[in-house]
Write a protein that holds these residues in place. Structure first.
Motif: not given
Length: 105
Positions: A18-34
């Protein structure tokens, strides 16, 4: 939990990984999603290739998401590989000891 307005997480799944690409801010909202995306792929037994080359910001929740995913990968004996990361993200991984838990390509 709502998804962050400041990050995009994309996935590509094939037979081996599985390839996962993250774009933008890895913050308190995005962390749980990732974290959810990475853990689901790890539990499925797939190698994870993580592209952090377009991450512009990482807070403690982003670091925690990466640490938790690395811990789960270790327990499941699955490779979590950072394919690309900015210099800033690389330094953060090193500062928190994540460079020892996450493979680099």
């Amino acid at each position: 939990m709502p998804e962050s307005k400041f990050v995009t997480v994309s996935r590509v799944i094939d037979d081996k990984e599985t390839r996962v690409a993250v774009t933008g801010e890895l913050d308190h909202e995005a962390g749980p999603q990732l974290r959810r995306i990475l853990v689901a792929a790890i539990v499925a037994g797939r190698t994870i290739r993580l592209d952090l080359s377009k991450v512009t910001f990482v807070d403690s929740e982003g670091i925690k998401a990466l640490y938790d995913a690395a811990d789960v990968a270790l327990n499941y004996k699955v490779h979590l590989i950072v394919d690309h990361a900015t210099r800033t993200v690389t330094r953060l991984l090193q500062a928190f000891g994540l460079d020892r838990l996450i493979d680099r390509d």
